[in-house]
Design a protein around this motif. Sequence first.
Motif, PDB file in Angstrom:
ATOM      1  N   ILE A  73       0.835  -1.205   0.000  1.00 54.09           N
ATOM      2  CA  ILE A  73       0.000   0.000   0.000  1.00 54.09           C
ATOM      3  C   ILE A  73       0.869   1.254   0.000  1.00 54.09           C
ATOM      4  O   ILE A  73       0.668   2.169  -0.807  1.00 54.09           O
ATOM      5  N   PHE A  74       1.849   1.304   0.885  1.00 52.93           N
ATOM      6  CA  PHE A  74       2.697   2.484   1.022  1.00 52.93           C
ATOM      7  C   PHE A  74       3.544   2.709  -0.235  1.00 52.93           C
ATOM      8  O   PHE A  74       3.572   3.807  -0.781  1.00 52.93           O
ATOM      9  N   ALA A  75       4.198   1.665  -0.706  1.00 50.69           N
ATOM     10  CA  ALA A  75       5.084   1.800  -1.866  1.00 50.69           C
ATOM     11  C   ALA A  75       4.304   2.130  -3.135  1.00 50.69           C
ATOM     12  O   ALA A  75       4.720   2.996  -3.918  1.00 50.69           O
ATOM     13  N   SER A  76       3.177   1.461  -3.347  1.00 54.09           N
ATOM     14  CA  SER A  76       2.421   1.728  -4.573  1.00 54.09           C
ATOM     15  C   SER A  76       1.800   3.126  -4.546  1.00 54.09           C
ATOM     16  O   SER A  76       1.720   3.792  -5.574  1.00 54.09           O
ATOM     17  N   TRP A  77       1.397   3.589  -3.372  1.00 56.19           N
ATOM     18  CA  TRP A  77       0.851   4.939  -3.264  1.00 56.19           C
ATOM     19  C   TRP A  77       1.929   5.977  -3.574  1.00 56.19           C
ATOM     20  O   TRP A  77       1.705   6.903  -4.362  1.00 56.19           O
ATOM     21  N   LEU A  78       3.112   5.836  -2.962  1.00 50.89           N
ATOM     22  CA  LEU A  78       4.192   6.777  -3.248  1.00 50.89           C
ATOM     23  C   LEU A  78       4.633   6.685  -4.702  1.00 50.89           C
ATOM     24  O   LEU A  78       4.938   7.703  -5.337  1.00 50.89           O
ATOM     25  N   ASP A  79       4.684   5.473  -5.235  1.00 49.44           N
ATOM     26  CA  ASP A  79       5.071   5.288  -6.624  1.00 49.44           C
ATOM     27  C   ASP A  79       4.064   5.955  -7.553  1.00 49.44           C
ATOM     28  O   ASP A  79       4.423   6.620  -8.525  1.00 49.44           O
ATOM     29  N   PHE A  80       2.793   5.782  -7.264  1.00 49.48           N
ATOM     30  CA  PHE A  80       1.740   6.430  -8.042  1.00 49.48           C
ATOM     31  C   PHE A  80       1.919   7.943  -8.022  1.00 49.48           C
ATOM     32  O   PHE A  80       1.846   8.602  -9.065  1.00 49.48           O
ATOM     33  N   LEU A  81       2.179   8.504  -6.833  1.00 49.85           N
ATOM     34  CA  LEU A  81       2.384   9.950  -6.728  1.00 49.85           C
ATOM     35  C   LEU A  81       3.596  10.393  -7.545  1.00 49.85           C
ATOM     36  O   LEU A  81       3.557  11.434  -8.216  1.00 49.85           O
ATOM     37  N   GLY A  82       4.674   9.616  -7.488  1.00 48.61           N
ATOM     38  CA  GLY A  82       5.867   9.962  -8.256  1.00 48.61           C
ATOM     39  C   GLY A  82       5.621   9.976  -9.747  1.00 48.61           C
ATOM     40  O   GLY A  82       6.079  10.871 -10.468  1.00 48.61           O
ATOM     41  N   VAL A  83       4.862   8.997 -10.227  1.00 47.67           N
ATOM     42  CA  VAL A  83       4.537   8.936 -11.656  1.00 47.67           C
ATOM     43  C   VAL A  83       3.622  10.098 -12.027  1.00 47.67           C
ATOM     44  O   VAL A  83       3.854  10.798 -13.022  1.00 47.67           O
ATOM     45  N   CYS A  85       3.249  12.947 -10.578  1.00 47.06           N
ATOM     46  CA  CYS A  85       3.955  14.232 -10.462  1.00 47.06           C
ATOM     47  C   CYS A  85       5.079  14.386 -11.492  1.00 47.06           C
ATOM     48  O   CYS A  85       5.769  15.411 -11.508  1.00 47.06           O
ATOM     49  N   GLY A  86       5.292  13.382 -12.307  1.00 41.85           N
ATOM     50  CA  GLY A  86       6.307  13.478 -13.353  1.00 41.85           C
ATOM     51  C   GLY A  86       7.727  13.313 -12.856  1.00 41.85           C
ATOM     52  O   GLY A  86       8.668  13.780 -13.507  1.00 41.85           O
ATOM     53  N   LEU A  87       7.910  12.637 -11.714  1.00 42.86           N
ATOM     54  CA  LEU A  87       9.253  12.437 -11.176  1.00 42.86           C
ATOM     55  C   LEU A  87       9.968  11.258 -11.835  1.00 42.86           C
ATOM     56  O   LEU A  87      11.190  11.238 -11.915  1.00 42.86           O
ATOM     57  N   TRP A  88       9.195  10.259 -12.280  1.00 41.89           N
ATOM     58  CA  TRP A  88       9.741   9.086 -12.951  1.00 41.89           C
ATOM     59  C   TRP A  88       8.626   8.375 -13.689  1.00 41.89           C
ATOM     60  O   TRP A  88       7.453   8.694 -13.516  1.00 41.89           O
ATOM     61  N   PRO A  99      -0.074   2.604 -12.944  1.00 40.28           N
ATOM     62  CA  PRO A  99       1.019   3.529 -13.237  1.00 40.28           C
ATOM     63  C   PRO A  99       2.337   3.173 -12.565  1.00 40.28           C
ATOM     64  O   PRO A  99       3.366   3.648 -12.970  1.00 40.28           O
ATOM     65  N   SER A 100       2.315   2.333 -11.560  1.00 37.40           N
ATOM     66  CA  SER A 100       3.563   1.960 -10.910  1.00 37.40           C
ATOM     67  C   SER A 100       4.095   0.662 -11.500  1.00 37.40           C
ATOM     68  O   SER A 100       3.434  -0.009 -12.282  1.00 37.40           O
ATOM     69  N   TYR A 101       5.298   0.318 -11.091  1.00 38.34           N
ATOM     70  CA  TYR A 101       5.932  -0.894 -11.583  1.00 38.34           C
ATOM     71  C   TYR A 101       5.604  -2.038 -10.625  1.00 38.34           C
ATOM     72  O   TYR A 101       6.162  -2.132  -9.535  1.00 38.34           O
ATOM     73  N   MET A 102       4.663  -2.875 -11.011  1.00 34.73           N
ATOM     74  CA  MET A 102       4.121  -3.919 -10.148  1.00 34.73           C
ATOM     75  C   MET A 102       5.189  -4.826  -9.518  1.00 34.73           C
ATOM     76  O   MET A 102       5.110  -5.104  -8.321  1.00 34.73           O
ATOM     77  N   ILE A 153      13.171  11.172 -13.887  1.00 33.92           N
ATOM     78  CA  ILE A 153      13.147  12.470 -14.559  1.00 33.92           C
ATOM     79  C   ILE A 153      13.615  13.553 -13.588  1.00 33.92           C
ATOM     80  O   ILE A 153      14.566  14.273 -13.859  1.00 33.92           O
ATOM     81  N   HIS A 154      12.921  13.654 -12.474  1.00 30.64           N
ATOM     82  CA  HIS A 154      13.257  14.643 -11.444  1.00 30.64           C
ATOM     83  C   HIS A 154      13.443  13.922 -10.112  1.00 30.64           C
ATOM     84  O   HIS A 154      12.848  14.299  -9.109  1.00 30.64           O
ATOM     85  N   TRP A 155      14.225  12.869 -10.132  1.00 36.09           N
ATOM     86  CA  TRP A 155      14.413  12.069  -8.921  1.00 36.09           C
ATOM     87  C   TRP A 155      15.852  11.583  -8.874  1.00 36.09           C
ATOM     88  O   TRP A 155      16.464  11.330  -9.898  1.00 36.09           O
ATOM     89  N   ASN A 156      16.354  11.446  -7.668  1.00 33.11           N
ATOM     90  CA  ASN A 156      17.708  10.961  -7.450  1.00 33.11           C
ATOM     91  C   ASN A 156      17.632   9.815  -6.453  1.00 33.11           C
ATOM     92  O   ASN A 156      16.849   9.876  -5.507  1.00 33.11           O
ATOM     93  N   LYS A 157      18.459   8.807  -6.650  1.00 31.16           N
ATOM     94  CA  LYS A 157      18.422   7.641  -5.757  1.00 31.16           C
ATOM     95  C   LYS A 157      18.672   8.030  -4.302  1.00 31.16           C
ATOM     96  O   LYS A 157      18.227   7.338  -3.388  1.00 31.16           O
ATOM     97  N   PHE A 158      19.361   9.130  -4.060  1.00 28.67           N
ATOM     98  CA  PHE A 158      19.609   9.567  -2.688  1.00 28.67           C
ATOM     99  C   PHE A 158      18.325  10.032  -1.998  1.00 28.67           C
ATOM    100  O   PHE A 158      18.230  10.000  -0.783  1.00 28.67           O
TER     101      PHE A 158
END
Length: 184
Positions: A73-83, A85-88, A99-102, A153-158
């Motif tokens: 739930i937590f990871a897919s929600w954050l991943d959805f937001l990132g997608v 928002c155009g971050l990745w 929209p997330s990577y299952m 796109i607008h994200w860094n692994k850090f």
Amino acid sequence: MENDKKIKIVGDIYEKVHHANNEYLDYWIENTFLHWDFWLSLALTLLPWILFIQFRKKESTNRLLFVGLFVIIFASWLDFLGVVCGLWYYTGKVVPTIPSYMPWDFCILPVFVMFLIQYKPDMKAYWKGLFFASVGSFIGEPLFKWLGFYVAIHWNKFYSFPIYFLLFMVCHRLSKVKHFEPIK
């Protein structure tokens, strides 16, 4: 109380989203479905759960699945937001409608957390959290980027490191819940 102008504007936006989803579906069928990236993503979806079924501590299954569900739930929600928002974004998806990577959100991350929680349960949680965050941020994300599945796109692994660490620490805490109050 209906606002006709608002309904029209939101309807127009929905039509654009619907058109974009249909366009992506057509692209996915032609360029991803049954290609190497689809098969690898499918394997990364199934393999973690097969390993979990095989190697989990059976007496802790419910507790581990509770934690795994939280991760999903937590990871897919954050991943959805990132997608959104155009971050990745992702390529090579198993299912083109999510929209997330299952494999990452629904399989690799939750199973990894569950295995870390059951392995050496007396080990300090923050060491496991640091390990989880390091592997996720500095090995997992670059590997998926190299494979071409993940495009930042607008994200860094850090940026991911503290999020993965916090996720593990919350999961560790959830895994220690002694009981739930009965429903009355």
